[in-house]
Design an enzyme around this catalytic site. Structure first.
Site, PDB file in Angstrom:
ATOM      1  N   HIS A   1       0.846  -1.202   0.000  1.00 27.02           N
ATOM      2  CA  HIS A   1       0.000   0.000   0.000  1.00 27.02           C
ATOM      3  C   HIS A   1       0.874   1.242   0.000  1.00 27.02           C
ATOM      4  CE1 HIS A   1       0.776  -0.525   4.292  1.00 27.02           C
ATOM      5  NE2 HIS A   1       0.262   0.662   4.557  1.00 27.02           N
TER       6      HIS A   1
ATOM      7  N   HIS B   1       1.390   3.958   1.850  1.00 28.64           N
ATOM      8  CA  HIS B   1       1.977   4.710   2.969  1.00 28.64           C
ATOM      9  C   HIS B   1       3.501   4.759   2.868  1.00 28.64           C
ATOM     10  CE1 HIS B   1      -1.817   4.154   5.665  1.00 28.64           C
ATOM     11  NE2 HIS B   1      -1.918   5.182   4.841  1.00 28.64           N
TER      12      HIS B   1
ATOM     13  N   ASP C   1       5.864   4.607   4.952  1.00 27.23           N
ATOM     14  CA  ASP C   1       6.695   3.629   5.672  1.00 27.23           C
ATOM     15  C   ASP C   1       6.673   2.254   4.993  1.00 27.23           C
ATOM     16  OD1 ASP C   1       3.960   3.521   6.653  1.00 27.23           O
ATOM     17  OD2 ASP C   1       4.662   2.112   8.181  1.00 27.23           O
ATOM     18  N   HIS C   2       6.039   2.184   3.811  1.00 26.70           N
ATOM     19  CA  HIS C   2       6.060   0.946   3.017  1.00 26.70           C
ATOM     20  C   HIS C   2       6.629   1.169   1.614  1.00 26.70           C
ATOM     21  CE1 HIS C   2       3.651  -1.348   5.996  1.00 26.70           C
ATOM     22  NE2 HIS C   2       3.349  -0.110   6.348  1.00 26.70           N
TER      23      HIS C   2
ATOM     24  N   HIS D   1      -7.498  -0.468   5.474  1.00 25.45           N
ATOM     25  CA  HIS D   1      -6.413   0.389   5.996  1.00 25.45           C
ATOM     26  C   HIS D   1      -6.175   1.508   4.980  1.00 25.45           C
ATOM     27  CE1 HIS D   1      -2.692   1.422   8.101  1.00 25.45           C
ATOM     28  NE2 HIS D   1      -2.029   1.292   6.970  1.00 25.45           N
TER      29      HIS D   1
ATOM     30  N   ASP E   1      -0.324  -3.833   6.281  1.00 21.15           N
ATOM     31  CA  ASP E   1      -0.935  -3.309   7.506  1.00 21.15           C
ATOM     32  C   ASP E   1      -2.399  -3.722   7.621  1.00 21.15           C
ATOM     33  OD1 ASP E   1       1.472  -2.144   8.034  1.00 21.15           O
ATOM     34  OD2 ASP E   1       0.812  -0.072   7.736  1.00 21.15           O
TER      35      ASP E   1
ATOM     36  N   HIS F   1       4.460  -4.482  10.803  1.00 21.75           N
ATOM     37  CA  HIS F   1       4.898  -3.802  12.030  1.00 21.75           C
ATOM     38  C   HIS F   1       5.000  -4.752  13.215  1.00 21.75           C
ATOM     39  CE1 HIS F   1       4.417   0.430  10.639  1.00 21.75           C
ATOM     40  NE2 HIS F   1       3.493  -0.107   9.834  1.00 21.75           N
TER      41      HIS F   1
HETATM   42 FE    FE Z   1       2.673   0.890   8.091  1.00 20.18          FE
HETATM   43 ZN    ZN Z   2       0.102   1.706   6.537  1.00 18.06          ZN
END
Ligand code: FE
Ligand code: ZN
Length: 256
Positions: free
Chosen positions: A57, A59, A61-62, A115, A134, A172
């Site tokens: 996805h 985001h 942090d990915h 999400h 996530d 995570h």
């Molecule tokens: Fe994340």
């Molecule tokens: Zn995420």
């Protein structure tokens, strides 16, 4: 049976990066790229050459490492068609039931929105492994940022229907926080209590609680247990639809 090597490593604050490799075919993929330097270091440690990134996805942090890794390695980036414009460097947009060949392994795409609206998971039947970003966490699930609770519940149900032996890799390390909440809503669950004790030891030793086996999650993860009479009774939601029990759990976790 071909062998899939899997290497999990912590990065950023509480993310996990994952590398998978089919040595016989000389292909290596990163499942998400939270941070280019961390992925690069993991590749170097293993002596592997990156050929693919599978993005779950949009985001940051990915996907934060996508462009730098693509520039360094020329890897092919596979990612969700539903949010294609937001995946840096995307080469191959994919959606439900698409199959991507990774060496000797077929990687099946499952759409798991909630999400984010385009969130996808990657299931490799031959290796009994699924990468869920996530959507689902050990003893927990992702926050519902873009979709509806009903949508997220359907995504969790889709993952819950995979073979029970499937190993789940998530994005995570949130397990101890999830455990605290799970014990509040399902305090008499013996299997849950046993797992939490194991996870406390693992975390005290700096060890990951990922991957997690689906069979264990079905027994202990409250977000997969909306049908549970004990949880329903505690939430005073006796006859509500499953997704409404899930929604109540998710909202309580948000405030916990
Ligand atoms: Fe994340
Ligand atoms: Zn995420």
């Amino acid at each position: 049976m071909p062998n899939l090597d899997i290497h999990l490593f912590p990065c950023l604050k509480d993310n996990y990066g994952v590398l998978i490799r089919d040595a016989e075919s000389d292909v290596t993929a990163a499942i998400d790229a939270p941070d280019a330097a961390a992925v690069e270091q993991a590749l170097q440690e293993k002596g592997w050459r990156l050929t693919h990134i599978f993005t779950t996805h949009h985001h940051n942090d990915h996907t934060g490492g996508n462009l730098a890794l693509k520039e360094q390695t020329g890897c092919t980036i596979v990612g969700p068609r539903g949010e294609a414009a937001r995946i840096p460097g995307l080469d191959k947009p994919v959606g439900e039931r698409d199959e991507v060949q990774f060496g000797q392994f077929a990687v099946q795409v499952l759409e798991t929105p909630g999400h984010t609206l385009g969130h996808i998971s990657y299931y490799i039947p031959r290796a009994s492994v699924v990468f869920v970003g996530d959507t689902l966490f050990t003893l927990g699930c992702g926050r519902v940022f873009e979709g509806s609770y009903e949508m997220m519940w359907d995504s969790l149900k889709k993952l819950a229907r995979l073979p029970a032996k499937t190993m789940i890799y998530c994005g995570h390390e949130y397990t101890l926080s999830n455990a605290k909440f799970a014990l509040i809503v399902d305090p008499d669950n013996v299997a849950l209590k046993r797992r939490v004790a194991e996870f406390e030891v693992l975390r005290a030793q700096g060890e990951p609680t990922v991957p997690t086996q689906l069979s264990a999650e079905l027994d202990t993860n409250p977000f997969l247990r909306a049908h549970s009479a004990a949880i329903r009774e505690r939430l005073k939601l006796g006859a509500a639809a499953d997704w409404k029990v899930f929604a109540e759990l998710r909202e309580r976790k948000n405030k916990a």
